[in-house]
Design a protein around this motif. Structure first.
Motif, PDB file in Angstrom:
ATOM      1  N   ASN A   6      -8.474  -0.906 -47.522  1.00 16.98           N
ATOM      2  CA  ASN A   6      -9.925  -1.098 -47.407  1.00 16.98           C
ATOM      3  C   ASN A   6     -10.720   0.189 -47.630  1.00 16.98           C
ATOM      4  O   ASN A   6     -11.907   0.250 -47.313  1.00 16.98           O
ATOM      5  CB  ASN A   6     -10.256  -1.676 -46.029  1.00 16.98           C
ATOM      6  CG  ASN A   6      -9.594  -3.027 -45.802  1.00 16.98           C
ATOM      7  OD1 ASN A   6      -9.551  -3.861 -46.707  1.00 16.98           O
ATOM      8  ND2 ASN A   6      -9.064  -3.241 -44.601  1.00 16.98           N
ATOM      9  N   ALA A   7     -10.070   1.234 -48.149  1.00 19.75           N
ATOM     10  CA  ALA A   7     -10.764   2.496 -48.401  1.00 19.75           C
ATOM     11  C   ALA A   7     -11.845   2.308 -49.459  1.00 19.75           C
ATOM     12  O   ALA A   7     -11.759   1.419 -50.321  1.00 19.75           O
ATOM     13  CB  ALA A   7      -9.773   3.561 -48.857  1.00 19.75           C
ATOM     14  N   PHE A  28      -1.737   4.728 -51.415  1.00 18.09           N
ATOM     15  CA  PHE A  28      -2.982   4.457 -50.689  1.00 18.09           C
ATOM     16  C   PHE A  28      -3.406   2.999 -50.800  1.00 18.09           C
ATOM     17  O   PHE A  28      -4.090   2.477 -49.917  1.00 18.09           O
ATOM     18  CB  PHE A  28      -4.094   5.376 -51.198  1.00 18.09           C
ATOM     19  CG  PHE A  28      -4.051   6.762 -50.610  1.00 18.09           C
ATOM     20  CD1 PHE A  28      -3.590   6.972 -49.331  1.00 18.09           C
ATOM     21  CD2 PHE A  28      -4.472   7.855 -51.337  1.00 18.09           C
ATOM     22  CE1 PHE A  28      -3.537   8.233 -48.771  1.00 18.09           C
ATOM     23  CE2 PHE A  28      -4.438   9.134 -50.796  1.00 18.09           C
ATOM     24  CZ  PHE A  28      -3.960   9.320 -49.511  1.00 18.09           C
ATOM     25  N   ARG A  60      -4.049   2.221 -47.211  1.00 17.89           N
ATOM     26  CA  ARG A  60      -5.508   2.212 -47.044  1.00 17.89           C
ATOM     27  C   ARG A  60      -6.143   1.155 -47.952  1.00 17.89           C
ATOM     28  O   ARG A  60      -6.913   1.461 -48.866  1.00 17.89           O
ATOM     29  CB  ARG A  60      -6.098   3.588 -47.389  1.00 17.89           C
ATOM     30  CG  ARG A  60      -5.602   4.729 -46.503  1.00 17.89           C
ATOM     31  CD  ARG A  60      -6.297   6.024 -46.878  1.00 17.89           C
ATOM     32  NE  ARG A  60      -5.747   7.171 -46.173  1.00 17.89           N
ATOM     33  CZ  ARG A  60      -6.145   8.425 -46.363  1.00 17.89           C
ATOM     34  NH1 ARG A  60      -7.117   8.685 -47.253  1.00 17.89           N
ATOM     35  NH2 ARG A  60      -5.595   9.414 -45.704  1.00 17.89           N
TER      36      ARG A  60
END
Length: 487
Positions: free
Chosen positions: A402-403, A396, A400
């Protein structure tokens, strides 16, 4: 639940939220700490640390292994705190693997954990509870096997009732019995300090000398790590009930850190206490070093330690049942378990069907005499799944970046933990290929189940009608309904 029309939506919003049928966030920070501590500290530290000592051969190296196992568990817990706050869903490994790698790998993890590992573990801990609760009645002979199994079944049934009745009842049980087991360990630790004060520190002077006479090599030290890490097993259990924690983004990581530090300190000091009283040879021979310790130092009050061991294991059975039933629940919600297991008691707001099924599965394993071997076969699976979950974190970070991450760990920690988990998975392939092969076969048994019940969508109408009738019958019997998802 029927919904009001648009005109009355705002006026009924608070009422519908309060009355909705789902699992409520009732676990405080203290509940979280006692849940983890109560799940980690079971029978192992009371019964015998001989697995670590047998692999290391010396007092000093065995204590070092206990420290390293604790630190390794804390690194894993630190990584899980990022996952648990980023993916705020119950289910822990299952939820994280599902989110990253899809339904198939998640189902295989769920299959192994729910159908084999957790019920077997709960059965073993319940048997340990039964064995030690009647130990004072049979001090010089073996306990009747039938009585031990019956008492273990009673233990599971009592906790099944409590977990079906009320979440608060279950957390109170966990709180009380966690305090009891920590009190027992404090008693042993304080006695150990008294022994040190009286000059009983022979085995700490040249502590890294081989005092067991056993051959020590890289392979045996690896086995010592397996024993030590098994004793720390349970640090990720709170992640299975993330949705029931109050303010999980704050309380989940705090509970994990506090619990792991408490357990590591208690484990190390308890081992120090054992070495002040028993020789390494006695520890290797004794099936229950805590009982040997008590008989030597507590006189006629020696029976208190078996009772405390029983309290410890009772709390562990409760922790396993509480967290595993939520894993069944989450699996059913995703369509990977029968729909019934994703239902909630209308009056009690507990996942009663999942609790009952988990309890019945555990009692089935009470009839087996070979469940310890089964757990050994599946030992490497635990590290495979936990390692895969930490790989999710790395995955992740890439896809992802910028999660929302309330907690973001330094990248070095998941890398270290992944490499450590890889080592723990690879070594059994070389050291015990037969047992590992059988474990792989058990994992593979989930593949046809997935194909038939999950992947195969267009089943004959007769099968669908049977499954619907089965669900409706037990829904009426248990007064449960499908969870109403929170907005």
């Amino acid at each position: 639940m029927a919904h009001s029309g648009p005109g009355s939506e705002s006026s009924s919003n608070s009422t519908s939220t309060a009355a909705s049928v789902n699992l409520k966030p009732k676990l405080s920070l203290l509940n979280g700490v006692t849940m983890i501590v109560g799940s980690i500290i079971g029978s192992g530290i009371f019964i015998s640390p001989k697995g670590v000592l047998a692999g290391t051969g010396s007092v000093g190296l065995s204590l070092l292994v206990w420290v390293l196992c604790g630190l390794f568990s804390m690194v894993g817990a630190y990584c899980y705190s990022e996952l648990g706050t980023m993916i705020a869903r119950s289910g822990a490994d299952y939820a994280y693997i599902y989110e990253a790698f899809g339904p198939f790998l998640a189902f295989i993890r769920l299959w192994v954990e729910c159908m084999i590992v957790r019920p077997c573990t709960q059965a073993i801990v319940a048997l340990t509870f039964a064995y030690y609760i009647i130990e004072p009645l049979f001090p010089d002979c073996e306990q009747p096997d039938a009585a031990v199994r019956l008492l273990a079944a009673i233990c599971i049934c009592v906790l099944m009732f409590i977990n079906c009745a009320d979440v608060k009842w279950a957390t109170r049980v966990q709180d009380v019995f966690t305090y009891a087991k920590v009190l027992a360990l404090l008693l042993i630790i304080l006695t150990g300090f008294a022994q040190l004060g009286l000059g009983h520190h022979k085995y700490f002077t040249n502590s890294f000398e081989n005092s067991t006479g056993l051959d020590v090599n890289v392979g045996t030290v690896s086995l010592a790590f397996y024993s030590g890490l098994f004793a720390y097993n349970g640090w990720n259990y709170l992640n299975y009930v993330t949705e029931e924690i109050k303010d999980p983004k704050k309380n989940l990581p705090r509970a994990i850190w506090i619990s792991c530090i408490i357990v590591m300190i208690v484990y190390i000091l308890a081992n120090v206490a054992y070495f002040t009283t028993a020789t390494p040879a006695e520890i290797l021979k004794s099936p229950a070093i805590a009982v040997t310790f008590a008989k030597r130092l507590y006189g006629i009050m020696w029976w208190t330690i078996p009772i405390f061991v029983s309290l410890s294991t009772f709390g562990s059975v409760n922790g396993i049942l509480f967290t595993t039933s939520r894993l069944f629940f989450v699996g059913a919600r995703e369509g990977h378990m029968p729909q019934l297991f994703g239902m909630v008691s209308i009056k009690r707001l507990t996942p009663a069907p999942a609790v009952i099924f988990m309890s019945l599965m555990s009692m089935v394993y009470l009839t087996s005499t070979d469940i310890y071997s089964l757990i050994n076969y599946m030992g490497f699976v635990n590290w495979l799944s936990i390692g895969l979950s930490v790989v999710v974190l790395l995955y992740f970070r890439k896809i992802r970046p910028n999660a929302n991450r309330p907690i973001k760990v330094a990248i070095v920690w998941p890398v270290i933990y992944t490499l450590g988990s890889l080592f723990l998975v690879v070594v059994p392939l070389y050291a015990s290929p037969v047992e590992t092969g059988l474990g792989c076969l058990i994992i593979a048994s989930g593949i046809p189940v997935y194909i038939i019940f999950i992947y195969w969508k267009k089943k004959p109408q007769e099968i669908d009608n049977f499954l619907k009738g089965f669900t409706t019958f037990f829904q009426k019997l248990l007064l449960v309904m499908k969870e109403e998802r929170r907005e």
